[in-house]
Design a protein around this motif. Structure first.
Motif, PDB file in Angstrom:
ATOM      1  N   HIS A   1       2.806 -11.557  -0.250  1.00 56.65           N
ATOM      2  CA  HIS A   1       2.067 -11.057   0.910  1.00 56.65           C
ATOM      3  C   HIS A   1       0.703 -10.505   0.494  1.00 56.65           C
ATOM      4  O   HIS A   1      -0.310 -10.760   1.154  1.00 56.65           O
ATOM      5  CB  HIS A   1       2.876  -9.965   1.608  1.00 56.65           C
ATOM      6  CG  HIS A   1       4.106 -10.484   2.287  1.00 56.65           C
ATOM      7  ND1 HIS A   1       5.205  -9.695   2.553  1.00 56.65           N
ATOM      8  CD2 HIS A   1       4.427 -11.721   2.741  1.00 56.65           C
ATOM      9  CE1 HIS A   1       6.145 -10.419   3.147  1.00 56.65           C
ATOM     10  NE2 HIS A   1       5.698 -11.648   3.261  1.00 56.65           N
ATOM     11  N   ALA A   2       0.683  -9.744  -0.603  1.00 53.97           N
ATOM     12  CA  ALA A   2      -0.576  -9.161  -1.059  1.00 53.97           C
ATOM     13  C   ALA A   2      -1.557 -10.230  -1.522  1.00 53.97           C
ATOM     14  O   ALA A   2      -2.759 -10.146  -1.262  1.00 53.97           O
ATOM     15  CB  ALA A   2      -0.314  -8.164  -2.183  1.00 53.97           C
TER      16      ALA A   2
ATOM     17  N   ALA B   1      -2.960 -12.020   1.509  1.00 46.41           N
ATOM     18  CA  ALA B   1      -4.011 -11.207   2.115  1.00 46.41           C
ATOM     19  C   ALA B   1      -5.290 -11.234   1.286  1.00 46.41           C
ATOM     20  O   ALA B   1      -6.378 -10.968   1.806  1.00 46.41           O
ATOM     21  CB  ALA B   1      -3.527  -9.764   2.271  1.00 46.41           C
ATOM     22  N   SER B   2      -5.162 -11.564  -0.008  1.00 43.59           N
ATOM     23  CA  SER B   2      -6.331 -11.686  -0.893  1.00 43.59           C
ATOM     24  C   SER B   2      -6.902 -13.096  -0.892  1.00 43.59           C
ATOM     25  O   SER B   2      -7.833 -13.400  -1.644  1.00 43.59           O
ATOM     26  CB  SER B   2      -5.938 -11.297  -2.320  1.00 43.59           C
ATOM     27  OG  SER B   2      -5.367 -10.004  -2.363  1.00 43.59           O
TER      28      SER B   2
ATOM     29  N   CYS C   1      -9.517  -7.491  -4.375  1.00 46.41           N
ATOM     30  CA  CYS C   1      -8.752  -7.480  -3.127  1.00 46.41           C
ATOM     31  C   CYS C   1      -7.275  -7.143  -3.314  1.00 46.41           C
ATOM     32  O   CYS C   1      -6.682  -6.433  -2.500  1.00 46.41           O
ATOM     33  CB  CYS C   1      -8.854  -8.840  -2.441  1.00 46.41           C
ATOM     34  SG  CYS C   1     -10.515  -9.362  -1.992  1.00 46.41           S
TER      35      CYS C   1
ATOM     36  N   ASP D   1      -5.623  -3.235  -3.232  1.00 43.22           N
ATOM     37  CA  ASP D   1      -5.508  -2.594  -1.924  1.00 43.22           C
ATOM     38  C   ASP D   1      -4.522  -3.339  -1.031  1.00 43.22           C
ATOM     39  O   ASP D   1      -3.796  -2.727  -0.234  1.00 43.22           O
ATOM     40  CB  ASP D   1      -6.873  -2.522  -1.244  1.00 43.22           C
ATOM     41  CG  ASP D   1      -6.860  -1.572  -0.052  1.00 43.22           C
ATOM     42  OD1 ASP D   1      -6.609  -0.370  -0.256  1.00 43.22           O
ATOM     43  OD2 ASP D   1      -7.082  -2.042   1.087  1.00 43.22           O
ATOM     44  N   ALA D   2      -4.481  -4.673  -1.163  1.00 45.59           N
ATOM     45  CA  ALA D   2      -3.518  -5.448  -0.380  1.00 45.59           C
ATOM     46  C   ALA D   2      -2.089  -5.114  -0.797  1.00 45.59           C
ATOM     47  O   ALA D   2      -1.181  -5.044   0.049  1.00 45.59           O
ATOM     48  CB  ALA D   2      -3.792  -6.944  -0.551  1.00 45.59           C
TER      49      ALA D   2
END
Length: 263
Positions: A43-44, A47-48, A82, A85-86
Motif C-alpha cells: 500500500h505504501a 501510494a509512492s 515518498c 510518509d506513505a
C-alpha cells in the motif's frame, strides 16, 4: 592475450523493514504482524507510485518480524522522498482499524549496491547492519507508539545519489535527515536517519553516535558528504556531540561533563 574480466552485478536498491517488540507478542500477535507487513508495504509503495516496480521485486525474503527485497535503483527518489510518509500513513490506518491491539512500529533501512539475483552480497549485509543500528532502535523505544510508527535509515550512498542528483520525489527536504555514525558489530559507516514529519532541531542528541573525521569507516569506506566538518572530540568522559546537516547549514550541540553518555 587479453585479460579476462567479469561483469559487475546489476545495482539494486535494497529495502528492509523490521517490527519493534515482535518478541513481546503472543503467537497470534506474531502471526498477525507477519501477515500485515507485506500488504502494508504494498500500500505504501503504491501510494509512492512505484507499485509496478514492487511487483517485479527480487530476492524477497519474509522473516517473522520483517521483510527485505531488492528493486530497481531508479525508484530510490520515491523510496526516500515518498515511501516513509506513505508507510507512516498506512500504519496509522492499521492502528485506527485495530485499536485493541498494540500499535505496530517499523524500522526501515534503504541501501543500494551491486547484487546478484540471489541477493547474497555485501550490500545486503550492510542493509541489515543499518536496520540493526542501536540509535534506530532507541528512537522507537523513546517514541510514543501512538504518534511515531516509522523510522528510516538510509546509507550515505543513497543520500548522496538522491539529494545530490536533485531527483528526490515528494516534498521531503535534506534537513529532515540527520547524519549519524551507524555502528553494528564490525560495521561502521555514516548514515542518515529520518522520522516522517519530525523536526530534527528538536532532537535529543544523547541517542546518537556522532560522525567524527577521525572515525575509521569499515567495510567499504565512503567519502563524507560535501559540507561536513570535524566534530568535537567525543573521547572526553561524558562528552556528547550532535551535528545536524541540511539545507540550512550545520547545527552543533556539545556537552562536556560527567554523568551523560550514550543510551
Amino acid at each position: 592475450m587479453l585479460p579476462s574480466w567479469e561483469p559487475l552485478w546489476p545495482y539494486r536498491a535494497v529495502l528492509a523493514v523490521d517490527a519493534r517488540n515482535f518478541s513481546a507478542l503472543d503467537s497470534k500477535g506474531m502471526q498477525q504482524v507477519n501477515a500485515d507487513i507485506p500488504p502494508l508495504l504494498a500500500h505504501a509503495l503504491s501510494a509512492s507510485n512505484v507499485s509496478a516496480h514492487w511487483e517485479r521485486r527480487m530476492f524477497g525474503q519474509h522473516s517473522g518480524d520483517g521483510y527485505v527485497a531488492g528493486v530497481d535503483p531508479e525508484v530510490l527518489p520515491a523510496l526516500v522522498g515518498c515511501f516513509p510518509d506513505a508507510l507512516r500513513a498506512a500504519l496509522a490506518r492499521r492502528r485506527a482499524e485495530t485499536p485493541a491491539g498494540p500499535p505496530l512500529q517499523l524500522r526501515v533501512s534503504i541501501h543500494v549496491g551491486p547484487l546478484p539475483t540471489s541477493g547474497l552480497g555485501v550490500p545486503m549485509v550492510h542493509t541489515h547492519r543499518l536496520l540493526d543500528d542501536d540509535a534506530l532502535r532507541a528512537v522507537l523505544n523513546r517514541a510514543n507508539p501512538e504518534i511515531t510508527n516509522t523510522v528510516v535509515i538510509i546509507s550515505q550512498r543513497v543520500y548522496e545519489d538522491v539529494f545530490e542528483s536533485g531527483c528526490v520525489n515528494g516534498d521531503v527536504l535534506p534537513s529532515q535527515f540527520t547524519r549519524h555514525l551507524a555502528k553494528v558489530k564490525k560495521f561502521q559507516q555514516p548514515a542518515w536517519i529520518h522520522i516522517p514529519g519530525f523536526d530534527w532541531r528538536l532532537a535529543d542528541p544523547d541517542i546518537f553516535e556522532p560522525v567524527d573525521a577521525t572515525d575509521t569507516v569499515t567495510e567499504h569506506p565512503k567519502a563524507p558528504a560535501p559540507g561536513t566538518s570535524p566534530q568535537a572530540d567525543s573521547s572526553t568522559p561524558g562528552a556528547v556531540s550532535f551535528n545536524h546537516h541540511g539545507e540550512h547549514g550545520i547545527q552543533a550541540y556539545n556537552h562536556f561533563g560527567a554523568g551523560r553518555g550514550q543510551q
